[in-house]
Structure formats: structure tokens, C-alpha cells
Design an enzyme around this catalytic site. Structure first.
Site, PDB file in Angstrom:
ATOM      1  N   ASP A 176      -9.547   0.553 -15.334  1.00  0.00           N
ATOM      2  CA  ASP A 176      -9.537   1.097 -13.966  1.00  0.00           C
ATOM      3  C   ASP A 176      -8.736   2.387 -13.881  1.00  0.00           C
ATOM      4  OD1 ASP A 176      -7.476  -0.978 -14.496  1.00  0.00           O
ATOM      5  OD2 ASP A 176      -6.650  -0.281 -12.606  1.00  0.00           O
ATOM      6  N   ASN A 177      -8.073   2.752 -14.959  1.00  0.00           N
ATOM      7  CA  ASN A 177      -7.325   4.008 -14.961  1.00  0.00           C
ATOM      8  C   ASN A 177      -7.971   5.061 -15.858  1.00  0.00           C
ATOM      9  OD1 ASN A 177      -5.456   2.963 -13.188  1.00  0.00           O
ATOM     10  ND2 ASN A 177      -4.071   2.273 -14.808  1.00  0.00           N
ATOM     11  N   ASP A 184      -3.944   8.606 -13.012  1.00  0.00           N
ATOM     12  CA  ASP A 184      -2.956   7.558 -12.788  1.00  0.00           C
ATOM     13  C   ASP A 184      -1.695   7.756 -13.627  1.00  0.00           C
ATOM     14  OD1 ASP A 184      -2.467   5.564 -11.039  1.00  0.00           O
ATOM     15  OD2 ASP A 184      -4.262   4.440 -11.549  1.00  0.00           O
ATOM     16  N   ARG A 228      -3.739  13.535  -3.956  1.00  0.00           N
ATOM     17  CA  ARG A 228      -4.277  13.756  -5.289  1.00  0.00           C
ATOM     18  C   ARG A 228      -5.662  14.375  -5.174  1.00  0.00           C
ATOM     19  NH1 ARG A 228      -3.958   8.464  -9.011  1.00  0.00           N
ATOM     20  NH2 ARG A 228      -5.577   7.642  -7.659  1.00  0.00           N
ATOM     21  N   GLY A 268       0.808  -1.227   0.000  1.00  0.00           N
ATOM     22  CA  GLY A 268       0.000   0.000   0.000  1.00  0.00           C
ATOM     23  C   GLY A 268       0.835   1.269   0.000  1.00  0.00           C
TER      24      GLY A 268
HETATM   25  P1  AMP Z   1      -2.233   1.028 -10.863  1.00  0.00           P
HETATM   26  O1  AMP Z   1      -1.110   0.370 -11.561  1.00  0.00           O
HETATM   27  O2  AMP Z   1      -1.832   2.167 -10.019  1.00  0.00           O
HETATM   28  O3  AMP Z   1      -3.372   1.356 -11.738  1.00  0.00           O
HETATM   29  O4  AMP Z   1      -2.774  -0.052  -9.814  1.00  0.00           O
HETATM   30  C1  AMP Z   1      -3.473  -1.212 -10.167  1.00  0.00           C
HETATM   31  C2  AMP Z   1      -4.003  -1.884  -8.917  1.00  0.00           C
HETATM   32  O5  AMP Z   1      -2.933  -2.351  -8.094  1.00  0.00           O
HETATM   33  C3  AMP Z   1      -4.844  -0.979  -8.027  1.00  0.00           C
HETATM   34  O6  AMP Z   1      -5.898  -1.723  -7.504  1.00  0.00           O
HETATM   35  C4  AMP Z   1      -3.865  -0.551  -6.966  1.00  0.00           C
HETATM   36  O7  AMP Z   1      -4.516  -0.167  -5.796  1.00  0.00           O
HETATM   37  C5  AMP Z   1      -3.026  -1.805  -6.778  1.00  0.00           C
HETATM   38  N1  AMP Z   1      -1.685  -1.500  -6.269  1.00  0.00           N
HETATM   39  C6  AMP Z   1      -0.677  -0.944  -6.944  1.00  0.00           C
HETATM   40  N2  AMP Z   1       0.414  -0.789  -6.163  1.00  0.00           N
HETATM   41  C7  AMP Z   1       0.085  -1.253  -4.948  1.00  0.00           C
HETATM   42  C8  AMP Z   1       0.779  -1.359  -3.692  1.00  0.00           C
HETATM   43  N3  AMP Z   1       2.032  -0.948  -3.536  1.00  0.00           N
HETATM   44  N4  AMP Z   1       0.109  -1.896  -2.661  1.00  0.00           N
HETATM   45  C9  AMP Z   1      -1.159  -2.299  -2.790  1.00  0.00           C
HETATM   46  N5  AMP Z   1      -1.871  -2.234  -3.930  1.00  0.00           N
HETATM   47  C10 AMP Z   1      -1.260  -1.718  -4.998  1.00  0.00           C
HETATM   48 MG    MG Z   2      -4.751   2.677 -11.178  1.00  0.00          MG
END
Ligand code: AMP
Ligand code: MG
Length: 494
Positions: free
Chosen positions: A252-253, A262, A176, A126
Site C-alpha cells: 500500500d506504500n 509515504d 502532498r 486521522g
Molecule cells: P501508513 O503507515 O501511513 O502507510 O498507514 C497505513 C494505514 O494506516 C493507512 O490505511 C492509513 O490511512 C492508516 N493510518 C495511519 N495512521 C492513522 C491515523 N492516525 N488515523 C487513521 N488511520 C491511520
Molecule cells: Mg501508507
């Protein structure tokens, strides 16, 4: 000294619990403020008059929740590189709440990197490393300054702890600000719950928050699809007009508000080539520069699927109606793109052949690997004085191609009514001098990571948030990377 005060009004937290999970940020050992966006805070009505750096760092690291916050992680799913992942959700982002800004617009305030949530994947932390936080701060604020709809950066802090990725890195949190964090994936998530009432609840919420006029249409949900589609057509056209590559356009982005969301492996192109890809995880080039409008349309088709039961009880009728909206996406995108590109060339009165003139130019820019930003920036000089083209010509490997195209363009300009002096000024106002070039962003990140030196970050931020001014004191910030400075791969930093 006291904590900043927010005029919170948290409408998302008042929705049914299926939309989110309540959770709180993790505490940070020794939070330190890197950057705070005072102008943005002002416009959001956040009162920091009695807050020093330490109390800002307390709140924007997640150490202390400000009064009135109702912190939660939003639920969503999404297609990642074409594959449906049925549950994603905010795994490293926590919504503190919403405020209504000086223009009457509701804004989400969200911490990213403040610890695990109920949606964090097993084994994930997280957290966010410093590098991606600085990158998002720089690029999102640059996009805002370029007039492109985007989430904003309100604050960046270091946590004082290490985050382990390929190697241990300093941890950080970015705050953000967004029109909302509702994504195509939020609709996909509700659709998968197979509960029409809740899906409609989300659609009604989005209409009320983002597209209130849709309420008065015969078919508000079809109108919702049309509005999101229109915003995305416009957004992606604007990306294409400045050489921006989002890099990870998963559903999702993609916001429904039409803001860029994102900033992971995103990057601006230096040398123009339509097939450019930077993201290390995009091995197939699905999210390459030239694919962006097609991906946006693909994502909108996923949104349309979720809305079908709301659009019409008869599925065949619903499909027909949704298809008509989706078929309109490309023509709308093309129109937005042509408008943006015409402005870059100093053209105001549309002509039939403008698309051909532009295609010829882009072909030539690709053949000669011409720097996209510099080419358009320098062009105003030629528009003002056709003889003043040495700098532009030098960008081409063979200046003949430039001269040939330039003649066509000059003839075209003669059919415009704007005087040459005004034309130059208008071109300078749409063709940035400074963008957050990859190598400069990397340089700022390296200095911060390796030496705790944030000076290059602050300098770059000042330049990219004043993008139409040529930085006389630092002309090198306009220039593309030298061969040994090129950054060819970017990373998500997740
Ligand atoms: P993103 O690549 O930012 O679009 O993230 C894709 C998914 O992975 C989302 O559900 C994020 O919340 C999750 N995610 C990305 N990095 C982390 C992290 N370091 N810890 C927990 N969840 C993550
Ligand atoms: Mg994302």
C-alpha cells in the site's frame, strides 16, 4: 484576502464509488502556516496572489475547501510486512482533487492529517503529529532536489490542537502532491472485490493517466505491468545509489507511477552497511537497505497477481506472461543500479568488470563503516587530483584498504575519455554534499516541538533542497552525527 484558487479537474472522483468514499476534512481550531512551497504552487497553476498566510492556513489545514475540490478518501488494501490486510484505505489522508501542471502532468493534491475518514480504523484519529509532517516535508523535497521521483510537499500547517501519541504533540497537516496516489494496494483492493469490470476500469484509468503508450500495445495490461516494473526498478536503484531506506515498503506504500510514497520511518544511512534498518517496527529487517530491490519485486508479483485476469483469459498463459516480466525486474534493476553507481565513480564508458570494482568498494565501505554520502562526495577531489585523498582516506579505519581500492579505480579511470576537470564536475553533480541526515531532521523536529522554533527546519530545508552545493556557511550540515547525536531508530508517527 481570498482563498487560493486551484484549476481542479477531478478525474478520480468521476470513477465509480467503489474506488473511494467522499468525506471532508475536519476543522482545525487555530491553523498556522509553517511552510508553503510557492515554486510548486506556481507550477501547479494554483493562484495564491490574493492569499495571505491566514487564508493559506485555512485551506491547507482543511478548514475550508477550495472551490472545485471534490474531497474523498481512496480505497485500497495491502500486504503489510507480508500479511494481507483486506481493507486499509486513506485513514488520515483526504484527496482534494487534481490539477494539470505546467508540463501537462496531472497531479493529486491531498491533505494528510486532516481528520478521520470512513477508512480510519476504529479508535484512530486521522491526525498527524508535527514531527512526521516536518520529516515528510524535508525528506520528500530533498528527494525531489536529488532528482528522484517522489511525491512533493506543497504546504505544512499546525492545527493548534494536540495529537496524542506516546505523549501529546502539536497536530499538523501536510499537503502532498503526487502523480497519483494509486498504489499496488489499490489494484489488490479492486481484485478482492471480484468484479473484473471494475478492475479493468482501474487498469484503464492508470494506463490513460500514467502509461498512455501502453494502450497501443497488443496486450496493454501486460505492458502496464512491465511499465510499473520498469519504473520501480529505476526508482529503487536510485534509492540505493544515495543510501535511502524507505523503511515500510508495504504494497500500500508502493505507487504504480514510480514515485516514492509515504515518508514514515524512512532515513538516509550515514555509515554504510547493507543490513541497515531504522524503522522501529521492522524487527525482522524485511525492509533493510539491501532488501529493497527484492521487496520491490515481491510487491510487483502481488500487482501481477491482480492483473492476471486482464492479461489473458487462460490463467496459465497469463501466469507465463507475467512471470517473464517479473523475471526481467532484477536484470533491469541491476542495469539501473550500475549506471547510477558508475556515474558516482566518474565512469562513463561501461566495462564488464565495473560491478566487481563496485562490490569491492561496498565491501570495504561496510567493513570500515564509512559514511556513504561523504565518501562519494569527497571522491571528486581524488578524481581531479589523485594526491588529494586525505579526507577520503580518513573515513576508513585502516587507510590501506582505501589505497588498494583507489589504485584499481585510478587504473580504471585511465581508460575513460572524459578529462579530469570535467569528471570532477560531473561527479559533484551526482554525489550530494547535503542529505537530510537523521540527526539534523530530529534536531529540526525537536526545536519545533519543544520551543515552537521553526528556524532549524527552514535552515535544513534550504540546505537539502540545494544538495549538490557544499554549504560553506554551515559545513557541519555535511557531516555525519557525532556519537552522541546518532539516531538509530525512526518511527511511523501514525
Ligand atoms: P501508513 O503507515 O501511513 O502507510 O498507514 C497505513 C494505514 O494506516 C493507512 O490505511 C492509513 O490511512 C492508516 N493510518 C495511519 N495512521 C492513522 C491515523 N492516525 N488515523 C487513521 N488511520 C491511520
Ligand atoms: Mg501508507
Amino acid at each position: 484576502m481570498s482563498l487560493p484558487r486551484f484549476p481542479f479537474d477531478n478525474s478520480y472522483a468521476r470513477l465509480p464509488e467503489v474506488f473511494f468514499r467522499r468525506c471532508e476534512p475536519k476543522s482545525a481550531s487555530t491553523p498556522g502556516l509553517i511552510c508553503f512551497n510557492h515554486a510548486l504552487a506556481d507550477s501547479l497553476g494554483i493562484d495564491v496572489k490574493h492569499s495571505d498566510e491566514a487564508s493559506l492556513a485555512e485551506v491547507f489545514s482543511g478548514n475550508q475547501l477550495p472551490e472545485g475540490a471534490d474531497s474523498l478518501a481512496m480505497a485500497y488494501c495491502g500486504h503489510q510486512f507480508g500479511n494481507l490486510v483486506p481493507l486499509l484505505g486513506d485513514g488520515r489522508a483526504i484527496l482534494l482533487g487534481e490539477v494539470v501542471d505546467a508540463y501537462g502532468k496531472r497531479r493529486d493534491i491531498q491533505l494528510k492529517g486532516a481528520g478521520k475518514t470512513p477508512f480510519s480504523r476504529p479508535g484512530s484519529d486521522g491526525l498527524a503529529p508535527l514531527g512526521p509532517v516536518l520529516r515528510e516535508y524535508l525528506v520528500s523535497e530533498a528527494m525531489y532536489a536529488l532528482g528522484i521521483p517522489t511525491t512533493r510537499a506543497l504546504a505544512a500547517v499546525t492545527t493548534g490542537e494536540q495529537v496524542v501519541r506516546e505523549y501529546p504533540q502539536p497536530g499538523a497537516v501536510i499537503t502532498r502532491v503526487a502523480a497519483s496516489h494509486i498504489r499496488v494496494g489499490t489494484f489488490q483492493y479492486l481484485a478482492l472485490q471480484d468484479d473484473r469490470d471494475q478492475l479493468q476500469r482501474l487498469a484503464d484509468y492508470v494506463i490513460a493517466r500514467h502509461f498512455p503508450n501502453a494502450m497501443f500495445e497488443d496486450n496493454p495490461y501486460l505492458e502496464l505491468l512491465r511499465c510499473v516494473s520498469e519504473r520501480q526498478a529505476s526508482l529503487v536503484a536510485q534509492w540505493m545509489s544515495i543510501g535511502f531506506i524507505h523503511g515500510v515498503m508495504n504494497t500500500d506504500n508502493m505507487t504504480v507511477s514510480g514515485e516514492t510514497l509515504d515518508y514514515g520511518p524512512c532515513a538516509f544511512m550515514d555509515a554504510y552497511h547493507p543490513e541497515t534498518v531504522f524503522s522501529s517496527i521492522d524487527v525482522q529487517g524485511r525492509y533493510s537497505f539491501e532488501n529493497q530491490p527484492y521487496v520491490a519485486r515481491w510487491n510487483l508479483a502481488r500487482l501481477a497477481e491482480t492483473l492476471l485476469p486482464l492479461i489473458d483469459e487462460d490463467q496459465d498463459v497469463a501466469i507465463e506472461k507475467a512471470k517473464a516480466v517479473l523475471e526481467d525486474f532484477m536484470p533491469r534493476y541491476d542495469a539501473f543500479w550500475l549506471d547510477a553507481m558508475r556515474a558516482k565513480l566518474g565512469l562513463e564508458n561501461p566495462e564488464e568488470d565495473d560491478a566487481t570494482l563496485l562490490e569491492a568498494l561496498l565491501q570495504s565501505l561496510a567493513d570500515h563503516r564509512v559514511d556513504f554520502t561523504l565518501f562519494f562526495r569527497y571522491l571528486y577531489r581524488v578524481a581531479e587530483d589523485p594526491g588529494d585523498d586525505a579526507e577520503v582516506a580518513a573515513l576508513f579505519r585502516d587507510a590501506n584498504d582505501w589505497h588498494q581500492w583507489s589504485q584499481r579505480w585510478q587504473q580504471r579511470l585511465q581508460r575513460e575519455s572524459v578529462p579530469a576537470v570535467d569528471r570532477g564536475e560531473r561527479m559533484r553533480a551526482v554525489n550530494p554534499a547535503v542529505i537530510p541526515r537523521n540527526h539534523r531532521v530530529e534536531e529540526a523536529i525537536r526545536a519545533a516541538e519543544d520551543k515552537g522554533d521553526f528556524e532549524p527546519f527552514h535552515r535544513l530545508l534550504a540546505m537539502v533542497t540545494d544538495p549538490y552545493r557544499e554549504p560553506g556557511e554551515h559545513p557541519e550540515y555535511m557531516q555525519p552525527p557525532a556519537a552522541n547525536e546518532q539516531v538509530v531508530r525512526t518511527f511511523c508517527g501514525t
